[in-house]
Design an enzyme around this catalytic site. Structure first.
Site, mmCIF file in Angstrom:
data_model
loop_
_atom_site.group_PDB
_atom_site.id
_atom_site.type_symbol
_atom_site.label_atom_id
_atom_site.label_comp_id
_atom_site.label_asym_id
_atom_site.label_seq_id
_atom_site.Cartn_x
_atom_site.Cartn_y
_atom_site.Cartn_z
ATOM 1 N N LYS A 90 -18.906 -13.977 64.593
ATOM 2 C CA LYS A 90 -19.018 -15.280 63.919
ATOM 3 C C LYS A 90 -20.028 -15.146 62.808
ATOM 4 O O LYS A 90 -21.140 -14.623 63.018
ATOM 5 C CB LYS A 90 -19.501 -16.327 64.952
ATOM 6 C CG LYS A 90 -19.582 -17.722 64.384
ATOM 7 C CD LYS A 90 -18.246 -18.426 64.424
ATOM 8 C CE LYS A 90 -18.157 -19.624 63.503
ATOM 9 N NZ LYS A 90 -17.828 -19.255 62.094
ATOM 10 N N GLN A 111 -27.305 -12.175 61.917
ATOM 11 C CA GLN A 111 -26.418 -13.137 62.585
ATOM 12 C C GLN A 111 -26.322 -12.884 64.095
ATOM 13 O O GLN A 111 -26.164 -13.817 64.868
ATOM 14 C CB GLN A 111 -25.028 -13.045 61.930
ATOM 15 C CG GLN A 111 -24.174 -14.294 62.082
ATOM 16 C CD GLN A 111 -24.473 -15.363 61.044
ATOM 17 O OE1 GLN A 111 -24.651 -15.051 59.879
ATOM 18 N NE2 GLN A 111 -24.513 -16.615 61.457
ATOM 19 N N LYS A 114 -29.404 -14.634 65.515
ATOM 20 C CA LYS A 114 -29.315 -16.073 65.239
ATOM 21 C C LYS A 114 -28.309 -16.716 66.189
ATOM 22 O O LYS A 114 -28.579 -17.726 66.830
ATOM 23 C CB LYS A 114 -28.861 -16.277 63.786
ATOM 24 C CG LYS A 114 -28.804 -17.722 63.372
ATOM 25 C CD LYS A 114 -28.007 -17.947 62.088
ATOM 26 C CE LYS A 114 -28.476 -17.127 60.918
ATOM 27 N NZ LYS A 114 -27.961 -17.631 59.629
ATOM 28 N N LYS A 126 -20.284 -10.850 59.402
ATOM 29 C CA LYS A 126 -20.487 -11.447 58.066
ATOM 30 C C LYS A 126 -19.512 -10.807 57.104
ATOM 31 O O LYS A 126 -19.076 -9.673 57.321
ATOM 32 C CB LYS A 126 -21.920 -11.159 57.588
ATOM 33 C CG LYS A 126 -22.385 -12.083 56.491
ATOM 34 C CD LYS A 126 -22.927 -13.372 57.062
ATOM 35 C CE LYS A 126 -23.347 -14.348 56.000
ATOM 36 N NZ LYS A 126 -24.165 -15.433 56.582
ATOM 37 N N GLY A 165 -18.322 -20.637 55.906
ATOM 38 C CA GLY A 165 -18.926 -20.672 54.573
ATOM 39 C C GLY A 165 -20.269 -19.965 54.518
ATOM 40 O O GLY A 165 -20.863 -19.618 55.525
ATOM 41 N N ASP A 166 -20.736 -19.751 53.311
ATOM 42 C CA ASP A 166 -22.076 -19.232 53.015
ATOM 43 C C ASP A 166 -22.250 -19.496 51.523
ATOM 44 O O ASP A 166 -21.488 -20.298 50.950
ATOM 45 C CB ASP A 166 -22.161 -17.733 53.365
ATOM 46 C CG ASP A 166 -23.605 -17.229 53.441
ATOM 47 O OD1 ASP A 166 -24.243 -17.418 54.481
ATOM 48 O OD2 ASP A 166 -24.120 -16.660 52.442
ATOM 49 N N THR A 209 -26.721 -27.288 58.611
ATOM 50 C CA THR A 209 -27.779 -26.295 58.394
ATOM 51 C C THR A 209 -29.055 -26.994 57.922
ATOM 52 O O THR A 209 -30.147 -26.743 58.445
ATOM 53 C CB THR A 209 -27.332 -25.218 57.381
ATOM 54 O OG1 THR A 209 -26.027 -24.782 57.742
ATOM 55 C CG2 THR A 209 -28.278 -24.036 57.383
ATOM 56 N N ASN A 240 -25.740 -26.409 49.523
ATOM 57 C CA ASN A 240 -25.504 -27.204 50.732
ATOM 58 C C ASN A 240 -26.742 -27.315 51.622
ATOM 59 O O ASN A 240 -27.091 -28.404 52.085
ATOM 60 C CB ASN A 240 -24.322 -26.561 51.490
ATOM 61 C CG ASN A 240 -24.127 -27.154 52.847
ATOM 62 O OD1 ASN A 240 -24.705 -26.690 53.826
ATOM 63 N ND2 ASN A 240 -23.334 -28.211 52.939
HETATM 64 N N1 GLU Z 1 -23.315 -18.769 56.715
HETATM 65 C C1 GLU Z 1 -23.997 -19.513 57.744
HETATM 66 C C2 GLU Z 1 -25.069 -18.662 58.369
HETATM 67 O O1 GLU Z 1 -25.700 -17.896 57.678
HETATM 68 C C3 GLU Z 1 -23.019 -20.156 58.725
HETATM 69 C C4 GLU Z 1 -22.132 -19.217 59.475
HETATM 70 C C5 GLU Z 1 -21.072 -19.885 60.333
HETATM 71 O O2 GLU Z 1 -21.009 -21.098 60.385
HETATM 72 O O3 GLU Z 1 -20.318 -19.127 60.973
HETATM 73 O O4 GLU Z 1 -25.391 -18.731 59.526
#
Ligand code: GLU
Length: 444
Positions: A90, A111, A114, A126, A165-166, A209, A240
């Protein structure tokens, strides 16, 4: 040589020219030293750190598309599937000219921890491309997204890998990608998160976020005897994360006085007007000069400079490595009491150390900005049960998750004699669960 030092050397030798990846691994492994030392024999035998720093697999592919002049353009696409020991991969898709494999690997590595910290069953991944959506027409963005998904669809699925998204990937891009996935695969599944509300998106995902960043910051301040109400806040970025961080800060009674973009920054002593900022950035997709032109109280400055403004709380919400040692010195000199990272790795290692040495409360991105991916996991749950929850339900779950994250990392830091070191706490708490799952699942 200690196990940590051996692995750090190995990572640099095996992945040359990936400085951001080295930086992310160094930050994590340095703070894991006490945990590694306490379990050195098992972890060495299991080659746990070697396995953790080597992605499960990584894809790099050509993305050809045709621009509005009829010219063929070629970008490079990436998806790094880093670790799925606690759930499907994810993580977001970054669309920005700076994207390369090292950047995607640093983000994918972050990630893992996190996503573990959220307490939800999601692994780390990612992806992205060096495509720049800025200045492109909607048709060009669609052409890119369709070509990108034509390749990416082979590697993803609701139970295997769920991108989102990112930077550069918002609702428009996710919509085009979802459409192309559905067209090619013929299945309607929660393969992406951050979707529009009319086709499986979750309420509060857009805000998550930024809101989550403020929920965690509020809890961190509270547990250290401060009240967020009445505080002056400097935010960097105007995407965002920055927009919804500003909105929630105002709702909690603080005042945000700065935002920035790639060209310059705005100082607005009256407090940033969120409605105007949204109009400029989300609707017109314009520069901050337009914000300043429409707002008499705002000053516009070219270049960098947000961290020179006097504030109580600093929230870097733009991108990696945007808060340097000299910025940290300016913040400390101006009496800043807390820094919480809305972006991924915005603070350099020496700046982080300086802030911590000077007793500034410091919440690292992998904890502070986890609200986005946590709400993505809530979107996955809603898609699985084919239901959608109310805004209040999602928002209150998000708030609970952020408060919980803070206490988990606070406890982990205390357990290893590092009270108040939230960088160590976040890395340790995120790592423990992943390490246990990896060992339990054998050598795979
Ligand atoms: N891009 C965001 C992050 O850095 C969200 C990732 C997601 O929702 O999968 O965590």
């Amino acid at each position: 040589m200690s196990y940590v030092d051996e692995v750090l050397e190995r990572v640099v030798a095996k992945n040359p020219a990936e400085p951001e990846f080295h930086q992310a691994v160094k930050e994590v492994l340095e703070s894991l030293r006490p945990v590694i030392e306490a379990n050195e024999e098992t972890y060495r035998r299991e080659a746990l750190l070697e396995r953790l720093t080597e992605p499960d697999r990584q894809f790099k592919f050509r993305v050809p598309w045709v621009d509005d002049k009829g010219q063929v353009q070629v970008n490079t696409g990436y998806r790094v599937q880093f670790n799925n020991s606690i759930g499907p991969y994810k993580g977001g898709l970054r669309l920005h000219p700076s994207v390369n494999l090292g950047i995607i690997k640093f983000l994918g590595f972050e990630q893992i921890f996190k996503n573990s910290l959220t307490g939800l069953p999601i692994g780390g991944g990612k992806g992205g491309s060096d495509f720049d959506p800025k200045g492109k027409s909607d048709r060009e963005v669609m052409a890119f997204c369709q070509s990108f998904m034509t390749e990416l669809n082979k590697y993803i699925g609701a139970d295997t890998d769920v991108p989102a998204g990112d930077i550069g990937t918002g609702a428009r891009e996710i919509g085009y990608m979802f459409g192309q996935f559905k067209k090619i695969r013929g299945t309607y599944e929660g393969v992406l998160t951050g979707k529009g509300l009319s086709y499986g998106g979750s309420l509060a995902r857009t805000e998550a976020t930024g809101y989550g960043l403020l929920y965690l910051t509020e809890e961190m301040l509270k547990c250290n005897g401060h009240d967020i109400k009445g505080k002056t806040v400097c935010v960097s970025g105007s995407g965002n994360v920055a927009i919804y961080a500003t909105q929630k800060a105002h709702q909690l009674g603080a005042k945000v006085v700065t935002v920035s973009d790639s060209s310059g920054w705005v100082y607005d002593p009256e407090g940033i007007d969120v409605a105007l900022l949204k109009e400029v950035k989300e609707v017109k997709r314009a520069r901050l000069t337009e914000y300043a032109a429409a707002r008499p109280s705002a000053e516009y400055h070219e270049g960098r400079g947000v961290w020179s403004v006097k504030c109580d709380i600093a929230l870097p919400c733009a991108t990696q490595n945007e808060l340097f040692l000299e910025d940290a010195k300016a913040l400390v000199a101006n009496g800043c009491i807390a820094v919480a990272e809305g972006a991924n790795m915005p603070t350099t290692l020496d700046a982080t150390e300086y802030l911590q040495q000077n007793k500034v409360l410091f919440a690292p991105g992998k904890a502070a900005n986890a609200g986005g991916v946590a709400t993505s996991a809530l979107e996955m749950s809603q898609n699985s049960e084919r239901l959608s929850w109310s805004f209040e339900e999602v928002d209150s779950k998000l708030q609970g998750i952020m408060v919980n994250i803070f206490h988990n990392l606070d406890d982990a830091a205390k357990r290893y004699g590092k009270e108040g070191d939230y960088v160590a706490g976040a890395n340790i708490a995120g790592f423990e669960k992943v390490a246990e799952a990896m060992i339990a699942q054998g050598v795979v």
